[in-house]
Enzyme design. Structure first.
Site, PDB file in Angstrom:
ATOM      1  N   LEU A 208      66.794  70.087  20.729  1.00 56.94           N
ATOM      2  CA  LEU A 208      66.474  71.766  20.920  1.00 56.94           C
ATOM      3  C   LEU A 208      64.985  71.898  20.287  1.00 56.94           C
ATOM      4  O   LEU A 208      64.379  72.830  20.624  1.00 56.94           O
ATOM      5  CB  LEU A 208      67.428  72.486  20.009  1.00 56.94           C
ATOM      6  CG  LEU A 208      67.401  73.959  19.942  1.00 56.94           C
ATOM      7  CD1 LEU A 208      67.208  74.608  21.018  1.00 56.94           C
ATOM      8  CD2 LEU A 208      68.334  74.616  18.839  1.00 56.94           C
ATOM      9  N   TYR A 209      64.815  71.060  19.253  1.00 62.54           N
ATOM     10  CA  TYR A 209      63.408  71.437  18.556  1.00 62.54           C
ATOM     11  C   TYR A 209      62.253  70.955  19.658  1.00 62.54           C
ATOM     12  O   TYR A 209      61.550  71.674  19.907  1.00 62.54           O
ATOM     13  CB  TYR A 209      63.001  70.177  17.615  1.00 62.54           C
ATOM     14  CG  TYR A 209      61.692  69.802  17.397  1.00 62.54           C
ATOM     15  CD1 TYR A 209      61.166  70.861  16.399  1.00 62.54           C
ATOM     16  CD2 TYR A 209      60.965  68.693  17.650  1.00 62.54           C
ATOM     17  CE1 TYR A 209      59.828  70.531  16.087  1.00 62.54           C
ATOM     18  CE2 TYR A 209      59.612  68.662  17.103  1.00 62.54           C
ATOM     19  CZ  TYR A 209      59.092  69.630  16.347  1.00 62.54           C
ATOM     20  OH  TYR A 209      57.694  69.632  15.953  1.00 62.54           O
ATOM     21  N   ALA A 210      62.542  69.789  20.605  1.00 63.38           N
ATOM     22  CA  ALA A 210      61.620  69.742  21.738  1.00 63.38           C
ATOM     23  C   ALA A 210      61.546  70.960  22.691  1.00 63.38           C
ATOM     24  O   ALA A 210      60.580  71.245  23.190  1.00 63.38           O
ATOM     25  CB  ALA A 210      62.076  68.242  22.351  1.00 63.38           C
TER      26      ALA A 210
END
Length: 443
Positions: free
Chosen positions: A254-256
């Protein structure tokens, strides 16, 4: 809605079913019939009318002024959220003033973060004006962030404690200071934490970025923007080294995904509003004053405490490797991006021409296996690590990162010079001084 039906059914006869002339004769007969009511009901209705009249009689005469005061309290609440004194505007203007007419006036978001502190200090040293912005959240030890802020205070960098999602605050700040550039480094970092608190990534990396871009595009003099994307956008890409031309539509975390979303949002604001925007894809930045959630940092802590450290490997014992990039090299790339950024073409939200849009990798172009990282730390700390090798969990991490930096070298003059052992030596020296001292002072 079921409770409202009986009431609405009584109102139906007095509400015209369609537009047109109203028929007073029918209404009069109906009204007279409906107004005949019980004496007790009439008595209570009379008291209600008296109460309403008394309320208006004893209310403050200037209702508009009271409403304006309430609006004023609402819009000025940024001063309370910022934890600032009454001189914050003067402090911000003074901090943003460069030493020379050719210097920049830079807003650095995430100024008390790892890279943000180093960038802010470097800008101030060379004579640029700098104002910092940071919310000092508790993702990791806020005490470390406060210690970084002390460095900035001593260097003359004024840091505002606030959230980039505060649109009122940002508007006031951009009205107070005419920034020539924005270095946007504020973000919710960390691949693994996204599985625990996904909303924090949307709040910071998407909503926060949009809030900042809105403030920039609405500014009378739009600043040029340089911001931190991430090598994580390459996701499941297997082609190495990673190039800016490679596909980035398969994020592994999700960070990416939020960083990739940021790149698309940045392109949109560049296209519609004429904002000059440069994105920098950082590759595993490390060094003094680093983030405690990074492997090199908590490996150092656990090795010194005699705790077991976990070393992950891929399927069939595949090696996990990272393109570790020393913070000083990354800072040089950040400053080079600022120096080569062209001016935004918009004014007050209106585009007047095509604007610059760029994306660069900032890495060391030399992936190192995590096992080698541990070996270097053992050598520097003079302590043997207690290692446990495990299969890499499905938490969004990727097996390796490897930056192709040819574009940054060509257009920014970016040339990293610090190998991993040299950089870790500087980190370990800082770590032992910082955590070994009661005063926790360094530099």
């Amino acid at each position: 809605m079921t409770q409202l039906k009986p009431i609405l059914s009584h109102l139906d006869p007095i509400i015209p079913s369609s537009t047109g002339k109203f028929k007073p004769d029918k209404f009069s007969a109906y009204s007279f019939h409906r107004l005949r009511c019980h004496p007790r009901l009439a008595f209570w209705s009379f008291l209600s009318v008296i109460f309403i009249l008394l309320f208006f009689c004893f209310s403050p005469p200037d209702g508009g002024a009271a409403a304006a005061k309430r609006r004023s309290l609402h819009t000025s609440s940024y001063t309370r959220r910022m934890h600032l004194d009454s001189n914050w505007e003067l402090k911000a203007r003074n901090s943003a003033r460069p030493r020379s007419k050719t210097g920049f006036s830079v807003l650095v978001t995430g100024a008390a973060g790892f890279v943000g502190t180093h960038v802010s200090l470097s800008l101030k040293r060379r004579g640029d004006g700098v104002v910092g912005l940071d919310n000092f959240n508790s993702y990791y030890d806020p005490g470390l962030k406060k210690a970084r802020k002390s460095l900035l205070d001593r260097a003359g960098v004024y840091v505002i404690e606030a959230d980039i999602n505060d649109a009122v605050l940002l508007r006031k700040l951009f009205e107070t200071v005419h920034f020539t550039h924005v270095m946007h480094l504020a973000a919710q970092a960390g691949v693994r934490y996204a599985m625990q608190n996904p909303n924090s990534y949307i709040h910071s990396n998407v909503n926060g970025f949009v809030s900042l871009l809105e403030a920039c595009k609405n500014a009378t003099l739009q600043p040029s923007i340089v911001w931190a994307s991430s090598s994580s956008v390459y996701g499941l890409n297997s082609k190495v080294p990673f190039s800016e031309k490679d596909r980035t539509d398969r994020p592994a975390s999700l960070y990416a995904a939020t960083k990739k979303a940021g790149e698309e949002i940045a392109h949109t604001y560049n296209h519609i509003y004429g904002l000059s925007i440069t994105g920098l894809r950082f590759f595993t930045v490390y060094g003094p004053w680093g983030r405690p959630d990074m492997a090199y940092f908590f490996f150092t802590k656990d090795i010194l405490k005699g705790k077991e450290i976990k070393i992950f490997e891929g399927a069939d014992h595949a090696t996990v490797a990272r393109d570790f990039t020393y913070v000083d090299d990354v800072v040089k790339g950040c400053l080079a991006a600022l120096d080569t950024a062209k001016k935004s073409t918009g004014n007050g939200g209106k585009k007047k021409g095509a604007a610059q849009f760029r994306i660069y990798n900032l890495g060391n172009t030399n992936p190192v296996p995590v096992a080698d990282l541990v070996a270097i730390l053992e050598k520097l700390l003079k302590v043997k690590a207690k290692k446990k090798v495990l299969a890499m969990p499905r938490n969004g991490d990727v097996l390796f990162t490897h930056a192709n930096i040819s574009l940054a070298r060509k257009e920014l003059g970016y040339r990293p010079t610090t190998d991993l052992e040299t950089g870790l030596k500087k980190f370990v020296k800082w770590y032992l001084r910082y955590y070994g001292s009661k005063k926790k002072s360094a530099w």
